[in-house]
Design an enzyme around this catalytic site. Structure first.
Site, mmCIF file in Angstrom:
data_model
loop_
_atom_site.group_PDB
_atom_site.id
_atom_site.type_symbol
_atom_site.label_atom_id
_atom_site.label_comp_id
_atom_site.label_asym_id
_atom_site.label_seq_id
_atom_site.Cartn_x
_atom_site.Cartn_y
_atom_site.Cartn_z
ATOM 1 N N ASP A 1 3.966 0.686 12.416
ATOM 2 C CA ASP A 1 2.788 -0.025 11.900
ATOM 3 C C ASP A 1 2.696 -1.456 12.440
ATOM 4 O OD1 ASP A 1 2.258 2.226 10.457
ATOM 5 O OD2 ASP A 1 3.012 1.466 8.560
ATOM 6 N N CYS B 1 -6.040 7.643 9.139
ATOM 7 C CA CYS B 1 -6.262 7.021 10.434
ATOM 8 C C CYS B 1 -5.934 8.008 11.542
ATOM 9 C CB CYS B 1 -5.374 5.786 10.579
ATOM 10 S SG CYS B 1 -6.009 4.351 9.722
ATOM 11 N N LYS C 1 0.850 -1.212 0.000
ATOM 12 C CA LYS C 1 0.000 0.000 0.000
ATOM 13 C C LYS C 1 0.878 1.252 0.000
ATOM 14 C CE LYS C 1 -1.849 1.509 4.083
ATOM 15 N NZ LYS C 1 -1.542 2.913 4.401
ATOM 16 N N ASN C 2 1.825 1.292 0.920
ATOM 17 C CA ASN C 2 2.570 2.537 1.110
ATOM 18 C C ASN C 2 3.587 2.802 0.008
ATOM 19 O OD1 ASN C 2 1.006 2.972 3.308
ATOM 20 N ND2 ASN C 2 2.542 2.358 4.823
ATOM 21 N N ARG D 1 -8.732 -0.629 4.348
ATOM 22 C CA ARG D 1 -7.879 0.404 3.758
ATOM 23 C C ARG D 1 -6.535 -0.175 3.346
ATOM 24 N NH1 ARG D 1 -7.842 5.895 6.897
ATOM 25 N NH2 ARG D 1 -6.485 6.168 5.114
ATOM 26 N N ARG E 1 -1.385 14.752 13.120
ATOM 27 C CA ARG E 1 -0.510 14.422 11.977
ATOM 28 C C ARG E 1 -0.370 15.660 11.088
ATOM 29 N NH1 ARG E 1 -2.273 8.635 9.530
ATOM 30 N NH2 ARG E 1 -0.199 8.689 8.603
ATOM 31 N N PRO E 2 0.442 16.620 11.535
ATOM 32 C CA PRO E 2 0.590 17.848 10.738
ATOM 33 C C PRO E 2 1.341 17.590 9.435
ATOM 34 C CG PRO E 2 2.135 17.848 12.573
ATOM 35 C CD PRO E 2 1.320 16.595 12.719
HETATM 36 N N1 EPU Z 1 5.136 14.513 10.982
HETATM 37 C C1 EPU Z 1 5.062 15.846 11.319
HETATM 38 N N2 EPU Z 1 4.990 16.761 10.310
HETATM 39 C C2 EPU Z 1 4.997 16.386 8.983
HETATM 40 C C3 EPU Z 1 5.062 15.016 8.660
HETATM 41 C C4 EPU Z 1 5.141 14.099 9.701
HETATM 42 O O1 EPU Z 1 5.045 16.211 12.490
HETATM 43 O O2 EPU Z 1 4.923 17.272 8.111
HETATM 44 C C5 EPU Z 1 5.164 13.520 12.069
HETATM 45 C C6 EPU Z 1 3.893 12.666 12.063
HETATM 46 O O3 EPU Z 1 2.845 13.312 12.757
HETATM 47 C C7 EPU Z 1 4.354 11.403 12.729
HETATM 48 C C8 EPU Z 1 5.803 11.278 12.242
HETATM 49 O O4 EPU Z 1 6.200 12.586 11.824
HETATM 50 O O5 EPU Z 1 4.346 11.567 14.114
HETATM 51 C C9 EPU Z 1 5.982 10.295 11.098
HETATM 52 O O6 EPU Z 1 5.263 10.716 9.961
HETATM 53 P P1 EPU Z 1 5.683 10.345 8.462
HETATM 54 O O7 EPU Z 1 5.510 11.566 7.646
HETATM 55 O O8 EPU Z 1 7.004 9.660 8.463
HETATM 56 O O9 EPU Z 1 4.564 9.289 8.103
HETATM 57 P P2 EPU Z 1 3.521 9.328 6.919
HETATM 58 O O10 EPU Z 1 4.206 9.594 5.644
HETATM 59 O O11 EPU Z 1 2.359 10.151 7.289
HETATM 60 C C10 EPU Z 1 3.873 6.773 6.459
HETATM 61 C C11 EPU Z 1 2.950 5.585 6.301
HETATM 62 C C12 EPU Z 1 2.357 5.216 7.638
HETATM 63 C C13 EPU Z 1 3.503 4.903 8.600
HETATM 64 C C14 EPU Z 1 4.451 6.101 8.708
HETATM 65 C C15 EPU Z 1 5.664 5.857 9.570
HETATM 66 C C16 EPU Z 1 2.153 5.896 4.056
HETATM 67 C C17 EPU Z 1 1.010 6.136 3.156
HETATM 68 N N3 EPU Z 1 1.901 5.912 5.360
HETATM 69 O O12 EPU Z 1 3.032 7.821 6.945
HETATM 70 O O13 EPU Z 1 1.577 4.043 7.426
HETATM 71 O O14 EPU Z 1 2.980 4.610 9.883
HETATM 72 O O15 EPU Z 1 4.910 6.456 7.370
HETATM 73 O O16 EPU Z 1 6.361 4.768 9.100
HETATM 74 O O17 EPU Z 1 3.247 5.661 3.592
HETATM 75 C C18 EPU Z 1 -0.194 2.546 7.766
HETATM 76 O O18 EPU Z 1 0.137 1.986 6.715
HETATM 77 O O19 EPU Z 1 -1.035 2.068 8.569
HETATM 78 C C19 EPU Z 1 0.413 3.830 8.115
HETATM 79 C C20 EPU Z 1 -0.091 4.663 9.016
#
Ligand code: EPU
Length: 416
Positions: free
Chosen positions: A305, A116, A22-23, A397, A121-122
């Site tokens: 995850d 989710c 997915k990711n 999802r 999640r900013p």
């Molecule tokens: N964060 C910020 N500001 C930002 C971006 C991130 O504060 O602008 C914080 C987030 O709030 C969080 C941390 O940084 O606390 C990690 O966020 P990241 O941006 O690395 O994660 P993401 O891209 O939103 C992806 C996966 C998630 C997975 C995380 C961490 C996808 C579509 N989603 O999310 O997958 O948990 O990386 O590995 O790639 C899932 O598949 O269930 C899932 C949530």
């Protein structure tokens, strides 16, 4: 509204094919906007998040054809640079389209993404990095208006190795005629998959999988045919299911190199794990052992995850274990439901202290997010009696059909 009914207690045996990631698929689908030629994507999972991505692509003017074995996307001409609020609200990864739309149109309009509820999640790291690269951003009335500045070049250092922000910058900068370097980039395997896809389109990106990624000047991007990597979190889900139920399950297509730390944690619970040529073989013979402490970290650390999935296993372990969640603030929500099944743990700040119980008991529980929902299924597979899991749409999802896969390896589970 669907629910899953699980009669627990079966050992798991057999083979299960691991779906595409997915990711990895979501940013790759966004990348198809970077060319007016056709892209063919194999192994794209048939899940609700990829369907939302198809809707976003359609809304922007791309043609998407989703067949059994592959998906084709052709963004010959875009009619729009805006993602509607409804689609933005359905998943966090809608933000990943920002870099690609900007690269293609020069402008883009989005609002804050949904997804989710794992705590705040900013998208400040995304926006700060884009600004640093010369993108003009104006936020008014919940809308984020972006336009390319004069020059997108130079260097950007992420304050945290955000997966989504790293991907957004790669999508914005692929195919430019200048160089951009990302320092403190995320190192997840899905980033490497995106680099491979973009390079097949004609980009010149190097360093994915390390903390420095450089996007070198390249020519106009073109269409390509690509196979998405296997889903390491789905593989971890079925490995955890085997660890809690006992049995011998072959995860066909799972990539051992992506799963080192998850496999090490499962070995610590008493599983035997081997690479068997076609993927990973997980064997579990006895009640899981407790483990001292695991802390979630960006890759190659222990994946957030998988924390709820391992949490479910440790609820039945022989002894006390600790899970420290360092990435998302609200990722222990699943515990309140496991408690209804007889689990015993305490939340101490960002740590879940688990007192393993020999048995969990089936009852009615509700998923509150994707991986937390999968954790309830894992617990239900080992519990005595019947477990009913509600709010299955969260689980859909990320899993093509979790009940189909689990039935294949001997679980008694059905969807109503
Ligand atoms: N964060 C910020 N500001 C930002 C971006 C991130 O504060 O602008 C914080 C987030 O709030 C969080 C941390 O940084 O606390 C990690 O966020 P990241 O941006 O690395 O994660 P993401 O891209 O939103 C992806 C996966 C998630 C997975 C995380 C961490 C996808 C579509 N989603 O999310 O997958 O948990 O990386 O590995 O790639 C899932 O598949 O269930 C899932 C949530």
């Amino acid at each position: 509204m669907c629910e899953l009914i699980i009669n627990g207690g079966n050992r798991l045996c057999g083979e299960v094919k691991i779906q595409g990631s997915k990711n990895a698929s979501l940013p790759i689908l966004a990348a198809t906007l970077l060319t007016d030629e056709r892209c063919v994507i194999h192994n794209c999972p048939n899940i609700s998040d990829t369907n939302t991505a198809f809707e976003i692509l359609n809304d922007l003017g791309a043609d998407v054809i989703s067949l059994k074995d592959y998906v084709t996307v052709r963004a010959k001409k875009l009619c729009n640079d805006k993602i509607p609020q409804d689609l933005m609200g359905r998943m966090r990864s809608s933000v990943m389209f920002l870099g690609a739309i900007l690269a293609r149109c020069g402008t883009a309009v989005i609002c804050n993404p949904g997804g989710c509820n794992l705590g705040e999640r900013p998208i400040d790291i995304h926006l700060r990095s884009l600004r640093r690269l010369g993108v003009r951003i104006c936020e008014t009335n919940g809308c984020i208006f972006c336009s390319l500045g004069e020059k997108t070049a130079g260097e950007v250092t992420l304050l945290y190795p955000s997966v989504g922000a790293t991907e957004n910058i790669m999508l914005l900068c692929a195919g430019l005629d200048t160089s951009v370097r990302i320092n403190n980039a995320a190192r997840e395997p899905e980033i490497v998959d995106l680099q491979n896809f973009l390079n097949l389109m004609g980009a010149d990106i190097r360093g994915a999988g390390t903390e420095t990624i450089t996007i070198y000047p390249s020519h106009r991007l073109h269409g390509c045919e690509y196979r998405v990597m296997p889903d390491r979190i789905v593989a971890a889900t079925y490995a955890c299911a085997t660890a809690i139920c006992g049995g011998e399950v072959s995860l066909v297509g799972a990539e051992p190199g992506h799963m080192r730390i998850v496999n090490a944690a499962l070995c610590a619970t008493g599983c035997e794990i081997k690479n068997n040529g076609s993927g990973i073989l997980v064997c579990a013979d006895s009640r899981p052992k407790a483990i001292e402490m695991i802390k979630t970290l960006p890759y190659p650390g222990f994946p957030t995850d998988v924390q709820p999935l391992l949490g479910a296993v440790l609820m039945t372990a022989d002894g006390d274990s600790e899970l420290c969640e360092a990435i998302f603030k609200k990722r222990f929500e699943y515990y309140s439901q496991l408690e209804l099944m007889g689990a015993d743990a305490e939340i101490k700040g960002s740590t879940l202290v688990i007192h393993g119980r020999e048995r969990l008991f089936g009852t009615e529980v509700s998923a509150a997010d994707l991986r937390g929902g999968a954790a309830l299924i894992i617990a239900g597979l080992a519990a005595s009696g019947t477990t009913v899991v509600n709010n299955v749409h969260y689980i859909d999802r990320g899993y093509e059909s979790i009940e189909r896969d689990l039935k294949l390896i001997g679980a008694d589970i059905m969807r109503i």
